[in-house]
Write a protein that holds these residues in place. Sequence first.
Motif, PDB file in Angstrom:
ATOM      1  N   GLY A 434       0.797  -1.225   0.000  1.00  0.00           N
ATOM      2  CA  GLY A 434       0.000   0.000   0.000  1.00  0.00           C
ATOM      3  C   GLY A 434       0.823   1.264   0.000  1.00  0.00           C
ATOM      4  O   GLY A 434       0.282   2.360   0.036  1.00  0.00           O
ATOM      5  N   THR A 435       2.149   1.155  -0.028  1.00  0.00           N
ATOM      6  CA  THR A 435       3.030   2.319  -0.031  1.00  0.00           C
ATOM      7  C   THR A 435       4.323   1.977  -0.755  1.00  0.00           C
ATOM      8  O   THR A 435       4.748   0.817  -0.776  1.00  0.00           O
ATOM      9  N   ALA A 436       4.944   3.009  -1.348  1.00  0.00           N
ATOM     10  CA  ALA A 436       6.155   2.779  -2.135  1.00  0.00           C
ATOM     11  C   ALA A 436       7.406   2.688  -1.271  1.00  0.00           C
ATOM     12  O   ALA A 436       8.474   2.315  -1.764  1.00  0.00           O
ATOM     13  N   GLN A 437       7.303   3.038   0.014  1.00  0.00           N
ATOM     14  CA  GLN A 437       8.481   3.055   0.888  1.00  0.00           C
ATOM     15  C   GLN A 437       8.390   1.932   1.920  1.00  0.00           C
ATOM     16  O   GLN A 437       7.548   1.964   2.812  1.00  0.00           O
ATOM     17  N   THR A 438       9.245   0.936   1.773  1.00  0.00           N
ATOM     18  CA  THR A 438       9.303  -0.166   2.742  1.00  0.00           C
ATOM     19  C   THR A 438      10.757  -0.614   2.887  1.00  0.00           C
ATOM     20  O   THR A 438      11.605  -0.213   2.094  1.00  0.00           O
ATOM     21  N   PRO A 439      11.049  -1.471   3.836  1.00  0.00           N
ATOM     22  CA  PRO A 439      12.384  -2.083   3.879  1.00  0.00           C
ATOM     23  C   PRO A 439      12.620  -2.958   2.652  1.00  0.00           C
ATOM     24  O   PRO A 439      11.791  -3.012   1.739  1.00  0.00           O
ATOM     25  N   SER A 440      13.723  -3.658   2.657  1.00  0.00           N
ATOM     26  CA  SER A 440      14.127  -4.513   1.533  1.00  0.00           C
ATOM     27  C   SER A 440      12.948  -5.345   1.029  1.00  0.00           C
ATOM     28  O   SER A 440      12.261  -6.011   1.807  1.00  0.00           O
ATOM     29  N   LEU A 441      12.712  -5.319  -0.283  1.00  0.00           N
ATOM     30  CA  LEU A 441      11.514  -5.941  -0.849  1.00  0.00           C
ATOM     31  C   LEU A 441      11.464  -7.441  -0.599  1.00  0.00           C
ATOM     32  O   LEU A 441      10.404  -7.978  -0.250  1.00  0.00           O
ATOM     33  N   ASP A 442      12.594  -8.140  -0.765  1.00  0.00           N
ATOM     34  CA  ASP A 442      12.558  -9.588  -0.570  1.00  0.00           C
ATOM     35  C   ASP A 442      12.237  -9.940   0.890  1.00  0.00           C
ATOM     36  O   ASP A 442      11.507 -10.907   1.164  1.00  0.00           O
ATOM     37  N   ALA A 443      12.728  -9.139   1.831  1.00  0.00           N
ATOM     38  CA  ALA A 443      12.439  -9.397   3.251  1.00  0.00           C
ATOM     39  C   ALA A 443      10.958  -9.164   3.560  1.00  0.00           C
ATOM     40  O   ALA A 443      10.346  -9.913   4.324  1.00  0.00           O
ATOM     41  N   VAL A 444      10.384  -8.131   2.947  1.00  0.00           N
ATOM     42  CA  VAL A 444       8.959  -7.830   3.155  1.00  0.00           C
ATOM     43  C   VAL A 444       8.089  -8.939   2.568  1.00  0.00           C
ATOM     44  O   VAL A 444       7.157  -9.436   3.221  1.00  0.00           O
ATOM     45  N   LEU A 445       8.395  -9.354   1.331  1.00  0.00           N
ATOM     46  CA  LEU A 445       7.571 -10.382   0.682  1.00  0.00           C
ATOM     47  C   LEU A 445       7.677 -11.713   1.413  1.00  0.00           C
ATOM     48  O   LEU A 445       6.693 -12.464   1.513  1.00  0.00           O
ATOM     49  N   GLU A 446       8.851 -12.039   1.926  1.00  0.00           N
ATOM     50  CA  GLU A 446       9.032 -13.310   2.634  1.00  0.00           C
ATOM     51  C   GLU A 446       8.073 -13.416   3.822  1.00  0.00           C
ATOM     52  O   GLU A 446       7.540 -14.494   4.109  1.00  0.00           O
ATOM     53  N   LEU A 447       7.827 -12.299   4.501  1.00  0.00           N
ATOM     54  CA  LEU A 447       6.948 -12.333   5.677  1.00  0.00           C
ATOM     55  C   LEU A 447       5.473 -12.292   5.299  1.00  0.00           C
ATOM     56  O   LEU A 447       4.613 -12.617   6.117  1.00  0.00           O
ATOM     57  N   GLN A 448       5.176 -11.884   4.061  1.00  0.00           N
ATOM     58  CA  GLN A 448       3.792 -11.906   3.600  1.00  0.00           C
ATOM     59  C   GLN A 448       3.387 -13.337   3.227  1.00  0.00           C
ATOM     60  O   GLN A 448       4.237 -14.160   2.877  1.00  0.00           O
ATOM     61  N   ASN A 449       2.130 -13.591   3.318  1.00  0.00           N
ATOM     62  CA  ASN A 449       1.590 -14.859   2.845  1.00  0.00           C
ATOM     63  C   ASN A 449       1.741 -14.920   1.319  1.00  0.00           C
ATOM     64  O   ASN A 449       1.433 -13.951   0.629  1.00  0.00           O
ATOM     65  N   GLN A 450       2.214 -16.053   0.785  1.00  0.00           N
ATOM     66  CA  GLN A 450       2.490 -16.149  -0.655  1.00  0.00           C
ATOM     67  C   GLN A 450       1.241 -15.862  -1.484  1.00  0.00           C
ATOM     68  O   GLN A 450       1.295 -15.107  -2.461  1.00  0.00           O
ATOM     69  N   GLN A 451       0.106 -16.439  -1.097  1.00  0.00           N
ATOM     70  CA  GLN A 451      -1.102 -16.233  -1.886  1.00  0.00           C
ATOM     71  C   GLN A 451      -1.567 -14.780  -1.813  1.00  0.00           C
ATOM     72  O   GLN A 451      -2.090 -14.234  -2.789  1.00  0.00           O
ATOM     73  N   THR A 452      -1.353 -14.138  -0.664  1.00  0.00           N
ATOM     74  CA  THR A 452      -1.716 -12.726  -0.519  1.00  0.00           C
ATOM     75  C   THR A 452      -0.913 -11.875  -1.500  1.00  0.00           C
ATOM     76  O   THR A 452      -1.454 -10.983  -2.172  1.00  0.00           O
ATOM     77  N   VAL A 453       0.384 -12.177  -1.599  1.00  0.00           N
ATOM     78  CA  VAL A 453       1.244 -11.424  -2.529  1.00  0.00           C
ATOM     79  C   VAL A 453       0.754 -11.608  -3.961  1.00  0.00           C
ATOM     80  O   VAL A 453       0.616 -10.630  -4.724  1.00  0.00           O
ATOM     81  N   LEU A 454       0.471 -12.836  -4.339  1.00  0.00           N
ATOM     82  CA  LEU A 454       0.032 -13.102  -5.719  1.00  0.00           C
ATOM     83  C   LEU A 454      -1.301 -12.415  -6.017  1.00  0.00           C
ATOM     84  O   LEU A 454      -1.487 -11.834  -7.095  1.00  0.00           O
ATOM     85  N   THR A 455      -2.198 -12.459  -5.071  1.00  0.00           N
ATOM     86  CA  THR A 455      -3.507 -11.822  -5.258  1.00  0.00           C
ATOM     87  C   THR A 455      -3.352 -10.310  -5.424  1.00  0.00           C
ATOM     88  O   THR A 455      -3.988  -9.695  -6.294  1.00  0.00           O
TER      89      THR A 455
END
Length: 460
Positions: A434-455
Amino acid sequence: MTVRTRFAPSPTGFIHLGNIRSALYPWAFARATGGVFVLRIEDTDLERSSQAAVDVIIEGMKWLGLDHDEGPFYQMQRMDRYKAVLAEMVAAGHVYPCYMSMAELDALRERQMANKEKPRYDGTWRPEPGKVLQPVPEGVKPVLRFKNPQGGVVAWDDKVKGLIEIRNDELDDLVIARPDGTPTYNFCVVVDDIDMAITHVIRGDDHVNNTPRQINIFRALGKEPPVYAHLPTVLNEQGEKMSKRNGAKPVTQYRDEGYLPDAMVNYLARLGWSHGDDEIFSRAQFLEWFNLDHLGRSAAQFDEAKLRWVNAQHLKAMDDAALAPLVAEQLLKRGITADERLAAICGLFKDRCDTTVALAGWAAAFYADVAPSAEERAQHVTPAIQPALATLSEKLAASAWNKASISAAIKETITAHGIKMPQLAMPVRVLVMGTAQTPSLDAVLELQNQQTVLTRLQNR
């Protein structure tokens, strides 16, 4: 001698930061010296005192970890004791009945002020050798006045202000019991401090004028007064005395706004005390360093921006597993239940936050829907980047869900489309977080649910 300190608030309104600092220092001095900290509730003002205010005092102290060893003692439950001591003082000749009416007292004060004299009781009913008192008026219940010593000075070596001397002739005979027999504040305080064996009274300097009166009552009762330390006032950001009328918040509101108790103790400690140039310190360090010799003499001014900075430093230093339950409480207020990922989420985002409320704002994106702003979506999720987003979505769908595999999928997508990392990372962050400013992208995505990211990537 065992150090015994006390905090004795009046429950006539909520407790704010200026009040709680007067609890912090006696608590710290007792803890630093292996002493005893007593909580006493001075609730004799029946019209203004409330149980709700008592509850906030106890709740606020509990949140800050200012644990008391004895109490809470309530003055209203000690009335029999006060009246017994009053009777002793009457018998010893330290107290006398005064029948001067309020109208007579007001008229006396007006005459004194017209003559540019200090308004004060003139001793009309004070018994003296050879003095003939006027007849006792019928149907008038007297107040009881303390026979203040005449001549000489009351002096004490204040741990903040240094030597203070007050001439006894400047003090009139204090009312220590009302017509109904109820004892007054200055008298009750002395009896309490004697009974509770208080050795050090650390309180606000609005009590300085009470101190010589209380010292004289101590000595009339055959006791030596405690050591006094009168703390300068805490001012608000406008330079006024901190108070409810001037916009001060209840201590518990800072808890609700996401401040940490250790950060609050750190910040409050520096509002009138210092250890060299140390700005950030733990509770344990504070107690190791604290003494009465480094209390400041000048009024301290509250600064919420400084408080936020101090809180941010403690937030960064706090163990992720200890921080997670505090953030979970903030999430629950939003109707969100966290899971085992929360500690790692806290570790990833805490450097960007100054309160647990702010940290919960980041964490919410892992548990609830996000809504990117139209501006950020238009700026970053452009038609030109759509093919790369589709490629990344395909690669992530087939990827193992760990940081290394996610990072590989991102790099492969960048290479395949001949673009730079920000061109891909910014739109992915907007869609997923929901925002363009976050920590390292791979670290953020790893903590997200995989299906949530894909959706969320498909919602482009």
